[in-house]
Design an enzyme around this catalytic site. Structure first.
Site, PDB file in Angstrom:
ATOM      1  N   CYS A   1     -76.877  24.811  38.903  1.00 35.57           N
ATOM      2  CA  CYS A   1     -76.722  26.188  38.651  1.00 35.57           C
ATOM      3  C   CYS A   1     -77.086  26.941  36.964  1.00 35.57           C
ATOM      4  O   CYS A   1     -77.424  27.660  37.060  1.00 35.57           O
ATOM      5  CB  CYS A   1     -76.691  27.881  39.080  1.00 35.57           C
ATOM      6  SG  CYS A   1     -74.152  26.561  39.580  1.00 35.57           S
TER       7      CYS A   1
ATOM      8  N   CYS B   1     -69.254  28.275  42.975  1.00 33.06           N
ATOM      9  CA  CYS B   1     -68.405  28.750  41.458  1.00 33.06           C
ATOM     10  C   CYS B   1     -66.761  29.278  41.693  1.00 33.06           C
ATOM     11  O   CYS B   1     -66.348  29.203  40.429  1.00 33.06           O
ATOM     12  CB  CYS B   1     -68.780  30.688  41.953  1.00 33.06           C
ATOM     13  SG  CYS B   1     -70.597  30.533  42.109  1.00 33.06           S
TER      14      CYS B   1
END
Lengths: 173, 128
Positions: free
Chosen positions: B37, B106
């Site tokens: 990402c 994350c």
């Protein structure tokens, strides 16, 4: 083996260096040949096959036209699947990435279109450099780790470039 | 996909955003990134004479979940010893923030950043 190789779909040899204009032309020609409109009178099976083919072409095109995705795909073809969500600890490179993002943030705050253009040029230069390095080493067995590091770096720059384009659009409005 | 209230809270009011002097011998810096990402995360700790983390700062370029994960990590680290900080698990962060499965990575990034910061500090002090 299930799906055909992305490169084969466009009658190309698997290679990192790709003539993007030629790839785009071939994609458009092939996409036309399987367009649903041409199969409006065909039977259900042919319609379904055309649809599958169109989706396949589109997937392959999206991968091949994007340098980091193309690079990842080439490594996968050689049997080196990279874990997608691995954390990277490449301190010097990440530090530089952090600085570039801070710089872009400042350009955003000052709405400096000219600055953004210069930033984009530098980023493009860095991307070209990475791509040249990757092109030179991805087939060398002993340099696999280096090739993987380069792909990961390419992914970060790709993301940054997308943000630069978004900022350009916003400042243009 | 909707963010949880806690993610939004950390995203809109991130705690401890900023920078500590990376050259300070009492400061440990962790730099990590997620290539898929393109997220980049810097997490820093300042350790006092008692061996407790007296300050923690972060800067994250990434999605809301990545920002919230690192913001929460700095909150949790303050006042802890290095060993305690290293015990913080991504699963605890994910649970606290109610992260959906696609955003679990994350919280992994935040855990890796904590470990990298502690390691950097220990290296500076010759503890490794």
């Amino acid at each position: 083996m299930g799906a055909p190789c992305h490169f084969a779909l466009f009658d190309l040899q698997p290679d990192f260096r790709v003539d993007l204009a030629q790839l785009g032309e071939r994609y458009r020609a092939l996409a036309r040949s399987v367009h649903p409109d041409r199969f409006a009178d065909a039977d259900a099976r042919d319609q379904r096959l055309a649809l599958e083919r169109a989706a396949q072409l589109n997937d392959a095109y999206q991968v091949l036209k994007n340098a980091p995705q193309r690079a990842l795909y080439l490594l996968t073809l050689r049997g080196h699947e990279l874990p997608l969500e691995a954390t990277v600890q490449d301190p010097e490179f990440l530090l530089q990435q952090m600085q570039l993002r801070e710089e872009l943030e400042d350009l955003h705050d000052s709405a400096d279109l000219e600055g953004v253009a210069l930033f984009k040029q530098r980023l493009k230069g860095a991307q070209d450099h990475l791509e040249q390095q990757f092109a030179a080493c991805w087939q060398v067995v002993d340099e696999r780790e280096q090739a993987e590091r380069l792909v990961r770096r390419m992914q970060f720059l790709d993301k940054l470039m997308r943000e630069v384009r978004q900022l350009e659009e916003r400042l243009d409005d | 996909m909707a963010y949880s209230e806690k993610v939004i809270d950390h995203y809109e009011n991130p705690r401890n955003v900023g920078k500590l002097d990376a050259e300070d011998p009492d400061v440990g810096t962790g730099m990590v990134g997620a290539p898929a990402c393109g997220d980049v995360m810097r997490l820093q700790i300042k350790v006092n004479e008692q061996g407790l983390i007296e300050d923690a700062k972060f800067k994250t370029y990434g999605c809301g979940s990545a920002i919230a994960s690192s913001s929460l990590a700095t909150e949790w680290m303050k006042g802890k010893s290095l060993d305690e900080a290293e015990q913080i698990k991504n699963t605890q962060i994910a649970e606290e923030l109610a992260l959906p499965p696609v955003k679990i990575h994350c919280s992994v990034l935040a855990e890796d950043a904590i470990k990298a910061a502690v390691r950097d500090y220990k290296q500076k002090k010759g503890l490794l």
